[in-house]
Design a protein around this motif. Structure first.
Motif, PDB file in Angstrom:
ATOM      1  N   GLY A  94       0.921  -1.082   0.127  1.00 64.09           N
ATOM      2  CA  GLY A  94      -0.021   0.060  -0.167  1.00 64.09           C
ATOM      3  C   GLY A  94       0.690   1.356   0.047  1.00 64.09           C
ATOM      4  N   CYS A 102      -6.527   4.648  -2.590  1.00 66.61           N
ATOM      5  CA  CYS A 102      -5.631   4.411  -1.511  1.00 66.61           C
ATOM      6  C   CYS A 102      -6.305   4.481  -0.086  1.00 66.61           C
ATOM      7  CB  CYS A 102      -4.310   5.350  -1.588  1.00 66.61           C
ATOM      8  SG  CYS A 102      -3.175   5.323  -2.758  1.00 66.61           S
ATOM      9  N   TYR A 130      -8.109   1.244   0.466  1.00 60.47           N
ATOM     10  CA  TYR A 130      -7.194   0.233   0.888  1.00 60.47           C
ATOM     11  C   TYR A 130      -6.819   0.411   2.391  1.00 60.47           C
ATOM     12  CZ  TYR A 130      -3.097  -2.953   0.494  1.00 60.47           C
ATOM     13  OH  TYR A 130      -2.043  -3.940   0.829  1.00 60.47           O
TER      14      TYR A 130
END
Length: 234
Positions: free
Chosen positions: A173, A200, A203
């Motif tokens: 990530g 992002c 996640y």
């Protein structure tokens, strides 16, 4: 088994809710009107990327579910001695939560067109992710220095495996977040930046939820729930 089914059901609800809010539940074949008035629908690359992320998160969730199942099953053995959880993990949890909050803030700011605030949010999220990984490694070193090595006890092995696998996903990530941060400072179009920040943030939120479940498991908070599930089964 019931605990695993509950965890998988919660993950399915979260992922299903998120995918439903991406416009994936529309039914264009049910729309009425004249042929010339019907909107043209084509495959959206944005929707495809979000579906891809949803599928990936479902696979990751299934992987950690299997690990949790194996952990709960193995801990009933006579050779299991729970490993003491370093206090540093509490700090690491707070840091990871701070990064998730920062990315949610960045998601809001980029939609408002506030690029400078978005840049700050992304940097905070990036720093928080790096600090989390450094904190996890430091926690490992503390345990090793105290004599809790991998091969000494099954509990030790599970601790290092679970936290290490989660750390690898955080590292992945960070790679995506680093690229997004670079785009934010390079003057990329706001539409593309908004999509990257959105992915992002999703996640990061997901990995935070997974870590909270793992943290509860490692600290023993989940033992009472697991015991209740075993009592219901028997």
């Amino acid at each position: 088994m019931i605990a695993i089914l509950v965890f998988m059901a919660v993950l399915a609800v979260i992922i299903g809710w998120w995918m439903a809010h991406q416009g994936l539940t529309t039914k264009p074949w049910l729309e009425t009107g004249h042929i010339g008035e019907l909107p043209r629908r084509q495959g959206s690359p944005v929707a495809a990327v979000k579906v891809g992320l949803g599928i990936f998160l479902a696979v990751v969730g299934a992987l950690f579910t299997l690990l949790i199942s194996a952990y709960l099953t193995r801990m009933d053995a006579s050779d299991w001695w729970s490993i003491p959880v370093p206090r540093l993990l509490w700090v690491n949890t707070a840091v990871l939560a701070a990064g998730s909050i920062a990315l949610q803030w960045g998601k809001t700011e980029v939609r408002r067109g506030r690029i400078e605030a978005t840049q700050l949010a992304l940097v905070i999220g990036l720093v928080a992710g790096v600090l989390f990984l450094c904190g996890q490694v430091l926690a490992w070193r503390q345990l090793v220095a105290a004599g809790y090595v991998v091969a000494e006890n099954p509990s030790n092995s599970f601790f290092y495996m679970i936290t290490g696998l989660h750390g690898l996903h955080i590292l992945g990530g960070l790679a995506a977040l680093g690229r997004t941060t670079s785009r934010a400072f390079s003057g990329v179009r706001r539409e593309r930046l908004s999509l990257s920040v959105d992915l992002c943030a999703v996640y990061w939120h997901f990995m935070l939820v997974v870590w909270l479940v793992l943290f509860a498991l490692l600290t023993g908070w989940a033992n009472e729930f697991a015991g209740l599930c075993r009592a219901l089964i028997t």
